[in-house]
Design an enzyme around this catalytic site. Structure first.
Site, short mmCIF file in Angstrom:
data_model
loop_
_atom_site.label_atom_id
_atom_site.label_comp_id
_atom_site.label_asym_id
_atom_site.label_seq_id
_atom_site.Cartn_x
_atom_site.Cartn_y
_atom_site.Cartn_z
N CYS A 64 -1.40 -3.91 -1.61
CA CYS A 64 -0.54 -4.02 -0.42
C CYS A 64 -1.11 -3.25 0.77
CB CYS A 64 0.84 -3.46 -0.79
SG CYS A 64 1.91 -3.21 0.64
N ARG B 106 14.86 -6.33 -0.53
CA ARG B 106 13.66 -6.54 -1.36
C ARG B 106 13.13 -5.22 -1.90
NH1 ARG B 106 11.98 -11.82 -0.57
NH2 ARG B 106 10.06 -11.44 -1.70
N PHE B 107 12.44 -5.32 -3.01
CA PHE B 107 11.92 -4.12 -3.69
C PHE B 107 10.46 -3.93 -3.27
CE2 PHE B 107 14.94 -6.30 -6.59
CZ PHE B 107 16.00 -5.42 -6.43
N THR B 108 10.29 -3.27 -2.15
CA THR B 108 8.95 -3.19 -1.58
C THR B 108 8.25 -1.87 -1.88
OG1 THR B 108 9.89 -2.40 0.51
CG2 THR B 108 9.46 -4.76 0.34
N VAL B 109 6.92 -1.94 -1.90
CA VAL B 109 6.08 -0.75 -1.86
C VAL B 109 5.60 -0.61 -0.42
CG1 VAL B 109 5.23 -0.69 -4.22
CG2 VAL B 109 4.10 -2.19 -2.59
N ARG C 154 9.77 -10.51 8.52
CA ARG C 154 9.69 -9.39 7.58
C ARG C 154 11.00 -8.61 7.61
NH1 ARG C 154 5.66 -7.30 4.89
NH2 ARG C 154 4.13 -8.61 5.92
N TRP D 4 7.62 -6.28 -8.34
CA TRP D 4 6.53 -5.46 -8.90
C TRP D 4 6.95 -4.85 -10.23
CZ3 TRP D 4 2.14 -6.01 -6.30
CH2 TRP D 4 2.15 -6.18 -4.91
N GLU E 121 9.34 2.92 4.47
CA GLU E 121 8.72 2.27 5.63
C GLU E 121 7.36 2.96 5.88
OE1 GLU E 121 8.91 -0.34 7.65
OE2 GLU E 121 7.20 0.60 8.66
N SER E 122 6.30 2.23 5.64
CA SER E 122 4.96 2.85 5.65
C SER E 122 4.63 3.55 6.97
CB SER E 122 3.90 1.80 5.33
OG SER E 122 3.91 0.77 6.30
N1 LIG Z 1 8.01 -2.48 6.09
C1 LIG Z 1 7.43 -2.25 4.88
C2 LIG Z 1 6.84 -3.52 4.32
C3 LIG Z 1 6.30 -3.32 2.94
C4 LIG Z 1 6.05 -4.65 2.23
O1 LIG Z 1 6.34 -5.73 2.76
N2 LIG Z 1 5.49 -4.58 1.01
C5 LIG Z 1 5.26 -5.78 0.22
C6 LIG Z 1 3.89 -5.77 -0.41
S1 LIG Z 1 2.57 -5.94 0.71
C7 LIG Z 1 6.22 -5.79 -0.95
O2 LIG Z 1 6.35 -4.81 -1.65
N3 LIG Z 1 6.87 -6.92 -1.21
C8 LIG Z 1 7.71 -7.04 -2.35
C9 LIG Z 1 8.52 -8.29 -2.36
O3 LIG Z 1 8.32 -9.11 -1.47
O4 LIG Z 1 9.32 -8.49 -3.24
C10 LIG Z 1 6.39 -1.17 5.08
O5 LIG Z 1 5.53 -1.27 5.97
O6 LIG Z 1 6.46 -0.19 4.35
#
Ligand SMILES: N[C@@H](CCC(=O)N[C@@H](CS)C(=O)NCC(=O)O)C(=O)O
Length: 361
Positions: A48, A149-152, A17, A81, A167-168
């Site tokens: 998520c 990466r573009f994460t939520v 990750r 997303w 970072e959650s």
């Molecule tokens: N370390 C981050 C991880 C967040 C994460 O991995 N989110 C995933 C969804 S469950 C995401 O947005 N992935 C987008 C992608 O892979 O492009 C946290 O805990 O906030």
């Protein structure tokens, strides 16, 4: 593409990750990010598990009218997303627990639902602040040369128009820290999720739960070799056994103290108190039977058949705490995983079971 391939980037096929990029905090003494009502915004996915932590904390801390929420579409494609088209959602709903998207205890039939569908308040919401089409637009607004990466989840500052934190584990600590207490709903009991005297116990549980349960299911599901998969899935179930043991001990103590009838409603990971350890475990366990068993091949057992105490704990969390129930969308959860990982599920057929998604109390 945001599928297993890009994640599983190590030589042996194991899933790594990425480290989150925005790591600021909010406090009265911070030079930029000071507490304020209506100043900060959460961008989440209801599918998520990491974003789910932040939604639950926001409700538990009485911050629904302080911090608004926009929800991405459940489908994640090769660009990541996306939001619903601007104008397809009222801003008032942003101050509801799940931004107005109905969270029911049963997923609906998904026949006829496509990844392109744009049902307002069902498939997601628009970006209420900028009308952006993609989550990536927010990342580029915050940092034009952003390359990860573009994460939520994202905790966004509307005043400086940037990401405070993505970072959650840190976002939930910010929300819990008390900096927003003066704006919180006075009806909410201002529960401290990390009381000082329990902090080291919480940290200890969080650490192995993160490695072997929260992230363990992903390491199992995104494994690209039989060896890695077997190692990771075994780790998941060894640590479910460990949780089952902790909860059995706590349940027995609760029966002795409160009697059989009330024991389940006092069932938590530490003492008889809801803490961050429960909150960080819940998003994974509530997804386990509906998704992780089949989609991530975590199928040595289901929770409901093999882990009576974890299941009792889960049902207590879901049915007795509206913060947990009102932020759990089985539709987003099932649709997202089964339709966004073509390497794992190329035909994107969403299994109907298990029925029900969660057992009654
Ligand atoms: N370390 C981050 C991880 C967040 C994460 O991995 N989110 C995933 C969804 S469950 C995401 O947005 N992935 C987008 C992608 O892979 O492009 C946290 O805990 O906030």
């Amino acid at each position: 593409m945001p599928d297993a391939k890009k994640w599983a980037n190590s030589e042996d096929g194991s899933f790594k990750r990425q480290v989150s990029s925005f790591r600021e905090t909010i406090s009265a003494s911070h030079p930029v990010f000071k507490p304020g009502k209506g100043r900060y915004w959460l961008y989440v996915s209801l599918a998520c598990p990491w974003a789910h932590r932040t939604l639950i904390t926001r409700v538990l801390k009485g911050l629904t009218s302080v911090i608004g929420v926009s929800v991405v579409h459940w489908h994640m494609d090769e660009k990541g997303w996306r939001f619903l088209p601007a104008g397809d959602g009222s801003k008032d709903k942003c101050f509801e627990p799940s931004a107005g998207i109905a969270c029911t205890p049963e997923s609906q039939s998904t026949a006829g639902v496509t990844s392109e569908s744009t049902r307002a308040g069902v498939d997601g919401t628009p970006d209420h602040n900028y009308g952006f089409a993609r989550l990536s637009d927010l990342y580029y607004k915050a940092k034009p040369d952003y390359q990860a990466r573009f994460t939520v989840p994202i905790l966004w500052d509307l005043e400086t128009e940037t990401i405070v934190n993505n970072e959650s584990s840190e976002i939930i600590r910010i929300l819990n820290s008390g900096v927003f207490d003066e704006f919180a709903d006075p009806q909410t009991n201002p529960l401290d999720l990390v009381p000082l005297k329990l902090e080291s116990q919480i940290e200890e549980i969080n650490s192995w739960v993160y490695d072997h349960i929260n992230n363990g299911v992903y390491k199992s599901g995104f494994a690209e070799s039989q060896e890695v998969y077997e190692r990771e899935v075994t780790g998941v179930f060894e640590h479910l056994d460990r949780l089952e043991h902790i909860l059995s001990v706590n349940y027995k103590a609760a029966v002795t103290k409160y009697g059989e009838k009330d024991a389940a409603s006092r069932l938590y990971l530490i003492n008889e108190q809801l803490t961050e350890a429960d909150l960080r475990l819940y998003p994974t366990i509530v997804r386990f039977d509906p998704v992780y068993v089949q989609h991530f091949k975590c199928n040595l057992s289901t929770i409901r058949a093999g882990y009576k105490m974890i299941d009792l704990w889960l049902r207590n969390m879901y049915w007795n705490h509206s913060a947990f129930r009102s932020t759990t969308s089985f539709d987003h959860i099932k649709l997202h995983y089964t339709r966004s990982h073509p390497r794992i599920n190329p035909l994107a057929i969403t299994p109907l079971g298990p029925k029900p998604d969660i057992l009654p109390l």
